[in-house]
Write a protein that holds these residues in place. Structure first.
Motif, PDB file in Angstrom:
ATOM      1  N   VAL A  11     -41.778  14.274  -9.212  1.00  0.00           N
ATOM      2  CA  VAL A  11     -41.531  14.122  -7.857  1.00  0.00           C
ATOM      3  C   VAL A  11     -41.112  15.480  -7.134  1.00  0.00           C
ATOM      4  O   VAL A  11     -39.856  15.663  -7.646  1.00  0.00           O
ATOM      5  N   CYS A  12     -41.517  15.959  -5.972  1.00  0.00           N
ATOM      6  CA  CYS A  12     -40.807  17.058  -5.389  1.00  0.00           C
ATOM      7  C   CYS A  12     -40.446  18.176  -6.554  1.00  0.00           C
ATOM      8  O   CYS A  12     -39.240  18.642  -6.456  1.00  0.00           O
ATOM      9  N   GLU A  13     -41.138  18.506  -7.469  1.00  0.00           N
ATOM     10  CA  GLU A  13     -41.168  19.339  -8.491  1.00  0.00           C
ATOM     11  C   GLU A  13     -40.067  19.119  -9.395  1.00  0.00           C
ATOM     12  O   GLU A  13     -39.853  19.769 -10.370  1.00  0.00           O
ATOM     13  N   GLY A  14     -39.347  17.870  -9.282  1.00  0.00           N
ATOM     14  CA  GLY A  14     -38.292  17.610 -10.369  1.00  0.00           C
ATOM     15  C   GLY A  14     -38.929  16.147 -10.935  1.00  0.00           C
ATOM     16  O   GLY A  14     -40.067  15.752 -10.980  1.00  0.00           O
ATOM     17  N   LEU A  36     -33.811  14.348 -11.528  1.00  0.00           N
ATOM     18  CA  LEU A  36     -33.444  15.676 -12.091  1.00  0.00           C
ATOM     19  C   LEU A  36     -34.237  16.598 -11.379  1.00  0.00           C
ATOM     20  O   LEU A  36     -35.501  16.554 -11.155  1.00  0.00           O
ATOM     21  N   PRO A  37     -33.428  17.451 -10.442  1.00  0.00           N
ATOM     22  CA  PRO A  37     -34.156  18.442  -9.775  1.00  0.00           C
ATOM     23  C   PRO A  37     -34.831  19.511 -10.628  1.00  0.00           C
ATOM     24  O   PRO A  37     -34.166  19.740 -11.710  1.00  0.00           O
ATOM     25  N   MET A  71     -34.878  16.761  -0.508  1.00  0.00           N
ATOM     26  CA  MET A  71     -33.576  17.535  -0.288  1.00  0.00           C
ATOM     27  C   MET A  71     -32.649  17.787  -1.547  1.00  0.00           C
ATOM     28  O   MET A  71     -32.418  18.855  -1.670  1.00  0.00           O
ATOM     29  N   ALA A  72     -32.719  16.885  -2.132  1.00  0.00           N
ATOM     30  CA  ALA A  72     -31.945  16.979  -3.514  1.00  0.00           C
ATOM     31  C   ALA A  72     -32.612  18.059  -4.590  1.00  0.00           C
ATOM     32  O   ALA A  72     -31.887  18.804  -5.173  1.00  0.00           O
TER      33      ALA A  72
END
Ligand SMILES: N[C@@H](CCC(=O)N[C@@H](CS)C(=O)NCC(=O)O)C(=O)O
Length: 285
Positions: A11-14, A36-37, A71-72
């Protein structure tokens, strides 16, 4: 301690992952979720925001509904969402299965009264056992921030205020600000801690803010249409103490918003940015 990975979603590259593990402190198997970002790696460990959810929640409500991952991922902060109580067949629950006592309602305290004290040690789990597990098994630093919603907002405020050396910043959505003076708190604290209300004060943010000598940054968002505002949450009690002490507390009253995750998802980005600033992170595009 052995962690079992039970789900993984990019999700979101993390990565969003769920794990189960045996908790010594809670004396049962527990589940938590971690985001985990993309920046997180062994060479680049990232700080952690602990998110404490409210009554009836598990590790899933925040991760599925708040929309915090984008955002994280930009800021490079990991998020850990624990469960809201011990779980399992032999864990005590309210005899009437009420939503505000027992399972799903651990209140982030260490119970002293039977039968609750066998498992309900959520304060020690959140402050000690879970971070040790996270810091041993994931690419994170020991830098922590803490946030939460409602019962979890109470948890974030009290845990943050009691441990200024462990948490850089504290935030909350619709927190129970004065649990020793509201029906949810009185019910839970008398069951978990006994009827002497003197023993409740170490878990009350108004009492803790009045006594603290540290100046931690605190951000609170509260919806004006929250049906629990007057009876259970009472942010004005905390604000009165903050004003008297010149505390670094910002309370944003948000016109028309209610108690739900629609409200949280509307303002979660500003809470992540607030924590990132205090964790020394800057936004990466
Ligand atoms: N009236 C609700 C009270 C519980 C409630 O509002 N829980 C909030 C936290 S205090 C929550 O986050 N619920 C789960 C969700 O919205 O996903 C119920 O009986 O379930």
């Amino acid at each position: 301690m052995i962690l079992e990975n039970i789900s993984s979603n990019k999700v979101c590259e993390g990565w969003h992952k769920q794990y189960t593990h045996n908790s010594k402190v809670l004396n049962c198997e527990m589940r938590f979720a971690i985001f985990l970002p993309p920046q997180a790696s062994a060479n680049n460990p990232v700080p952690v925001l602990y998110w404490l959810s409210g009554l009836t929640c598990s590790d899933e409500n925040f991760m599925q509904k708040a929309g915090a991952q984008k955002m994280a991922a930009k800021l490079g902060v990991a998020i850990v969402a624990p469960d809201t109580s011990p779980r399992g067949e032999d864990v005590a629950d309210d005899i009437n299965k009420a939503y505000d006592l027992g399972l799903g309602a651990g209140f982030y305290i260490n119970a002293t009264q039977a039968p609750w004290n066998k498992h309900y040690q959520m304060y020690d789990y959140i402050v000690h056992e879970l971070p040790a597990l996270i810091e041993t098994n994931f690419p994170v630093t020991t830098q922590r921030a803490i946030s939460g919603h409602s019962m979890g907002g109470h948890g974030a405020l009290t845990i943050g205020l009691r441990n200024p050396e462990l948490y850089q910043s504290i935030s909350a959505f619709s927190p129970i600000c004065n649990p020793i003076n509201c029906p949810w708190g009185e019910k839970a604290f008398s069951a978990y801690l006994g009827t002497d209300s003197e023993d409740w004060k170490i878990y009350d943010s108004c009492e803790l803010l009045a006594k603290t000598t540290s100046h931690q940054p605190i951000l609170i968002d509260q919806g004006s249409n929250d049906s629990f505002l007057q009876t259970q949450l009472k942010p004005e009690n905390l604000m009165a103490i903050a004003n008297k002490k010149n505390s670094l507390l910002t309370l944003n009253m948000r016109e028309g918003y209610d108690h739900s995750y629609y409200f949280i998802s509307s303002f979660i980005d500003s809470h992540l940015e607030f924590h990132a600033a205090h964790l020394g992170l800057t936004q990466q595009s």
